[in-house]
Design a protein around this motif. Structure first.
Motif, PDB file in Angstrom:
ATOM      1  N   GLU A 105       0.838  -1.186   0.000  1.00 15.33           N
ATOM      2  CA  GLU A 105       0.000   0.000   0.000  1.00 15.33           C
ATOM      3  C   GLU A 105       0.881   1.247   0.000  1.00 15.33           C
ATOM      4  N   SER A 106       0.444   2.256  -0.726  1.00  5.53           N
ATOM      5  CA  SER A 106       1.155   3.530  -0.674  1.00  5.53           C
ATOM      6  C   SER A 106       0.771   4.221   0.617  1.00  5.53           C
ATOM      7  N   SER A 107       1.718   4.895   1.236  1.00  2.00           N
ATOM      8  CA  SER A 107       1.464   5.519   2.529  1.00  2.00           C
ATOM      9  C   SER A 107       0.379   6.575   2.433  1.00  2.00           C
ATOM     10  N   ALA A 108       0.257   7.262   1.296  1.00  2.00           N
ATOM     11  CA  ALA A 108      -0.724   8.333   1.141  1.00  2.00           C
ATOM     12  C   ALA A 108      -2.145   7.797   1.207  1.00  2.00           C
ATOM     13  N   ALA A 109      -2.384   6.603   0.656  1.00  2.00           N
ATOM     14  CA  ALA A 109      -3.749   6.063   0.607  1.00  2.00           C
ATOM     15  C   ALA A 109      -3.971   4.968   1.642  1.00  2.00           C
ATOM     16  N   GLN A 110      -3.057   4.829   2.583  1.00  2.00           N
ATOM     17  CA  GLN A 110      -3.118   3.722   3.532  1.00  2.00           C
ATOM     18  C   GLN A 110      -4.393   3.758   4.377  1.00  2.00           C
ATOM     19  N   ARG A 111      -4.892   4.959   4.662  1.00  2.00           N
ATOM     20  CA  ARG A 111      -6.091   5.080   5.497  1.00  2.00           C
ATOM     21  C   ARG A 111      -7.290   4.383   4.871  1.00  2.00           C
ATOM     22  N   LEU A 112      -7.392   4.386   3.549  1.00  2.00           N
ATOM     23  CA  LEU A 112      -8.545   3.804   2.864  1.00  2.00           C
ATOM     24  C   LEU A 112      -8.104   2.692   1.925  1.00  2.00           C
ATOM     25  N   GLN A 113      -7.372   1.728   2.457  1.00  2.00           N
ATOM     26  CA  GLN A 113      -6.958   0.553   1.703  1.00  2.00           C
ATOM     27  C   GLN A 113      -7.490  -0.704   2.373  1.00  2.00           C
ATOM     28  N   PRO A 114      -7.914  -1.707   1.600  1.00  2.00           N
ATOM     29  CA  PRO A 114      -8.389  -2.959   2.202  1.00  2.00           C
ATOM     30  C   PRO A 114      -7.248  -3.744   2.817  1.00  2.00           C
ATOM     31  N   THR A 115      -7.568  -4.558   3.794  1.00  2.00           N
ATOM     32  CA  THR A 115      -6.574  -5.406   4.454  1.00  2.00           C
ATOM     33  C   THR A 115      -6.778  -6.859   4.050  1.00  2.00           C
ATOM     34  N   VAL A 116      -5.779  -7.660   4.332  1.00  2.00           N
ATOM     35  CA  VAL A 116      -5.868  -9.089   4.051  1.00  2.00           C
ATOM     36  C   VAL A 116      -7.024  -9.709   4.841  1.00  2.00           C
ATOM     37  N   GLU A 117      -7.176  -9.311   6.117  1.00  2.00           N
ATOM     38  CA  GLU A 117      -8.254  -9.859   6.952  1.00  2.00           C
ATOM     39  C   GLU A 117      -9.630  -9.538   6.361  1.00  2.00           C
ATOM     40  N   GLN A 118      -9.780  -8.348   5.796  1.00  2.00           N
ATOM     41  CA  GLN A 118     -11.058  -7.980   5.196  1.00  2.00           C
ATOM     42  C   GLN A 118     -11.345  -8.832   3.964  1.00  2.00           C
ATOM     43  N   ALA A 119     -10.336  -9.075   3.163  1.00  2.00           N
ATOM     44  CA  ALA A 119     -10.518  -9.937   1.991  1.00  2.00           C
ATOM     45  C   ALA A 119     -10.930 -11.338   2.413  1.00  2.00           C
ATOM     46  N   GLN A 120     -10.313 -11.858   3.474  1.00  2.00           N
ATOM     47  CA  GLN A 120     -10.663 -13.185   3.972  1.00  2.00           C
ATOM     48  C   GLN A 120     -12.078 -13.211   4.540  1.00  2.00           C
ATOM     49  N   THR A 121     -12.440 -12.143   5.239  1.00  2.00           N
ATOM     50  CA  THR A 121     -13.791 -12.045   5.811  1.00  2.00           C
ATOM     51  C   THR A 121     -14.848 -12.050   4.712  1.00  2.00           C
ATOM     52  N   ALA A 122     -14.623 -11.279   3.660  1.00  2.00           N
ATOM     53  CA  ALA A 122     -15.576 -11.206   2.557  1.00  2.00           C
ATOM     54  C   ALA A 122     -15.725 -12.567   1.881  1.00  2.00           C
ATOM     55  N   TYR A 123     -14.609 -13.245   1.682  1.00  2.00           N
ATOM     56  CA  TYR A 123     -14.647 -14.552   1.028  1.00  2.00           C
ATOM     57  C   TYR A 123     -15.407 -15.567   1.876  1.00  2.00           C
ATOM     58  N   LEU A 124     -15.074 -15.631   3.171  1.00  2.00           N
ATOM     59  CA  LEU A 124     -15.744 -16.571   4.067  1.00  2.00           C
ATOM     60  C   LEU A 124     -17.243 -16.279   4.140  1.00  2.00           C
TER      61      LEU A 124
END
Length: 723
Positions: free
Chosen positions: A29-48
């Motif tokens: 992630e770029s530091s400038a947009a880090q506040r509004l970037q998805p996380t690995v945990e969120q991707a896993q949550t959505a998939y599950l």
């Protein structure tokens, strides 16, 4: 909301977990947009969540391009419901995303919804900056133009020029409201500058979890309206609402400008017991038992709440700027020990309304129930003092009986539901043994939830008061008492939610050591009345109807475009306890005769008609002369009404001053809130009169009272005769 047991086969659980953790990690992630970037945990949550919804939801629907389009539209509606932020050009720019959200979820790459949100935040800042710029020039109010304040059905503005004109009119309307309230131009400009500055600050305080929560709900609710995702904070809040307790300091907090302000001190909590905190004090720093204070000026209230809550008997340190101190005033530090806080304001409560006088005096007991709460964890532990709606209500009914009430009203207005078990147990307090509600599972199997406890807590005249906000468990309770002929149902057509949800802890499914994924609230069944009908879409129709302010096209199950259809099954085997048909006809006749002469009720009918007219108009004039005439006409109508029971005081406090929440002084807000609570409740008073009529009818027809009494008595022992 309802909850049923939910089990997933172990083999499938581990298959899902393996698939979740096979999702590839996201790129750096770029530091400038880090506040509004998805996380690995969120991707896993959505998939599950997608795997669970696709296998176990009552309304199974494949996660494909068709569903992706629904998610896309619902996500945009969640972000910009009034279509004041995005333009049609922006929407066209998102066109490639319309059928790719299913792939984003399945492949564990949530860049698309976050990209859309980033554009939304950018546009929001642009719109608010433009709104602020409009304040420099001021406005003239002689032109004949109008502002459309309800734009949910309007097309997207085609370009920046059109959206700027919409915002010009919005700012002009804000200015005119303050002008009509008697504010001068300088005060108006200062007020609106501060308002838009606050909006700008809030617009840039969104976090990754906020974006994910909005997107996941757009996904879940695209399948069915009552399926949703709860992140950790939302899940904690849900548990608090069901158990009516939390561990904290016992203070209600509110954002006011940049400060977190104490709005209320909860009785019995550590904050009020300390004697060191007062309403209006501002929390500018929070620290734990050990460690430095953390500055919280400009911090969101939910983030401050997280810092203040903690384990029972642990210490929290608050840096306080007293209510009467200026920004540079002297601070003081307050150390509190966290304790369990009981949320009594949200619990069942009782009151008595006196109807008539002299020999005709009737005392009508009222039980107001805000929700069907149940401390699931306390009940599971076997805690003898665990909290639940039915346990509280049976205690209150016993108290009212000792106070010799002649009738009972159960007020379920705006009660959105809660525990299914509590709905059954509460119904059982007013009927003898028998079925209460039927449930149909996805495979078509039908089960019956019954009251197995003989006897009743109250066998006298009774009514249930409902409105459009009465949903779920409220509808189960009201429908059952209506089908049994046990109570008169009074009020508005209820919400129309006839589905059962279960809470799934995603961390338990994934065997996470620490909370990461949150909970999924998923629809797993549909419930039916004991007579075989359902409240789905149609709700509970009252026996005696009151005027409705709610817009059925905008609020209620029928307002959802993907609600389950109404259907019917066979009736359960049950025995009605009475037939209220003749009684209701008489009660309705008396009710109509009474309200035709009741000035307060007629004034309410005027208000309902006016609200309906404004709702249908959907726009308002920006011409000062026209608006002033409307204002004077409205105030003259209010002044002409009989000043009874504080209605004139309430009208004065709620008079349009052009201000929004948090812009008045805290004292003014609290005074208005108290006035609302103390105001005459016209609909509840009339309901009490109807129940008093019922009590009178029973006295005049002793055989009716005896018949109903016999129906609710337990069977007599063998060899015993009833005379």
């Amino acid at each position: 909301m309802y909850f049923a047991e939910f089990r997933v086969k172990k083999r499938l659980i581990w298959a899902l977990v393996a698939a979740v953790f096979a999702v590839p990690a996201l790129s750096g992630e770029s530091s400038a947009a880090q506040r509004l970037q998805p996380t690995v945990e969120q991707a896993q949550t959505a998939y599950l969540s997608a795997q669970l919804l696709g296998r176990y939801h009552y309304k199974t629907q494949p996660l494909d391009d068709a569903l992706s389009e629904k998610i896309f539209d619902r996500y945009l509606k969640s972000l910009d419901p009034e279509r004041l932020i995005f333009t049609q050009a922006d929407i066209d720019g998102f066109a490639d995303y319309r059928t790719r959200l299913d792939d984003a979820i399945q492949r564990g790459n949530l860049a698309i919804p976050f990209t859309i949100f980033q554009k939304f935040e950018q546009r929001t800042v642009e719109r608010l900056t433009y709104a602020r710029e409009q304040l420099r020039q001021g406005f003239e109010f002689e032109a004949r133009e109008s502002y459309t304040y309800m734009r949910d059905k309007a097309p997207w503005p085609k370009d920046d020029a059109e959206v700027r004109d919409l915002w010009r009119k919005r700012v002009k309307n804000d200015w005119l409201r303050l002008r009509l309230a008697g504010k001068d131009d300088k005060t108006i400009r200062e007020t609106l500058e501060k308002r838009y500055d606050n909006f700008l600050v809030r617009a840039t305080r969104n976090k990754s979890e906020d974006v994910f929560q909005i997107f996941m709900n757009a996904f879940a609710m695209s399948i069915e309206p009552h399926t949703s995702y709860l992140g950790r904070s939302a899940s904690d809040d849900f548990d608090i609402s069901m158990s009516l307790s939390l561990v904290g300091i016992g203070a209600v907090l509110q954002e006011r400008d940049e400060y977190i302000t104490i709005r209320e001190l909860v009785a019995g909590g550590p904050a009020i017991r300390s004697g060191k905190l007062a309403v209006g004090d501002r929390i500018v720093g929070v620290g734990q038992a050990e460690g430095p204070l953390q500055d919280v000026v400009g911090t969101r209230v939910d983030e401050v709440v997280k810092l203040i809550r903690g384990g029972k008997d642990t210490r929290v340190v608050l840096d306080i700027l007293p209510a009467d101190a200026g920004p540079d005033g002297k601070h003081r530090q307050v150390v509190l020990v966290r304790d369990k806080i009981k949320l009594e304001e949200q619990a069942a409560r009782k009151s008595i309304i006196k109807v008539g006088d002299g020999p005709a005096l009737r005392r009508i007991g009222v039980i107001t129930l805000p929700a069907f709460y149940e401390d699931f964890e306390g009940r599971r532990r076997g805690d003898k003092e665990y909290r639940s709606a039915s346990r509280d209500v049976v205690r209150l009914v016993d108290e009212l009986r000792k106070e010799k009430v002649d009738g009972l009203v159960v007020d379920l207005r705006n009660n959105g539901g809660g525990s299914l078990r509590e709905a059954v147990e509460l119904t059982g307090l007013f009927i003898d043994k028998g079925p209460v509600v039927q449930q149909r599972r996805p495979d078509g199997r039908i089960g019956v939830e019954s009251d197995e406890n003989a006897g009743v807590a109250w066998d006298g005249p009774m009514a249930v008061l409902i409105n459009r906000g009465s949903a779920s468990a409220s509808e189960i309770f009201a429908a059952a008492l209506q089908d049994y002929g046990r109570a008169t149902i009074i009020g508005e057509q209820s919400f129309g939610k006839g589905t059962v949800q279960t809470m799934i802890n995603l961390d338990e499914i994934a065997k996470n050591d620490k909370p990461k994924f949150g909970d999924l609230k998923m629809t797993v069944a549909q419930f039916f009345r004991v007579n075989g009908g359902t409240t789905q879409l149609k709700g509970v129709m009252p026996d005696i109807r009151f005027p409705s302010v709610a817009d059925p096209d905008a609020y209620g199950e029928s307002s959802y475009d993907n609600a389950l259809p109404w259907t019917q099954i066979d009736s359960a085997s049950f025995r009605p306890t009475g037939n209220l048909k003749d009684t209701i006809t008489t009660l309705q006749t008396r009710h109509q005769a009474r309200i035709s002469k009741d000035k307060s009720f007629q004034a309410l009918l005027e208000d309902v008609a006016e609200a309906r007219r404004l709702r249908e108009t959907r726009s308002i004039s920006l011409n000062e002369s026209e608006r002033r005439r409307e204002k004077e006409s409205r105030e003259a109508r209010l002044k002409a009404r009989e000043k009874t029971d504080g209605r004139d005081k309430l009208a004065a406090l709620l008079k349009d001053d052009g201000l929004q929440s948090g812009e008045r002084s805290l004292a003014a807000d609290l005074a208005a809130e108290k006035a609302r609570k103390d105001a005459k409740d016209i609909l509840l008073d009339e309901t009490a009169r109807i129940v008093a009529d019922d009590a009178e009818l029973r006295l005049s027809r002793p055989q009716l009272a005896l018949r109903d009494k016999l129906k609710t008595m337990p069977p007599a022992p063998a060899g015993t005769a009833i005379r």
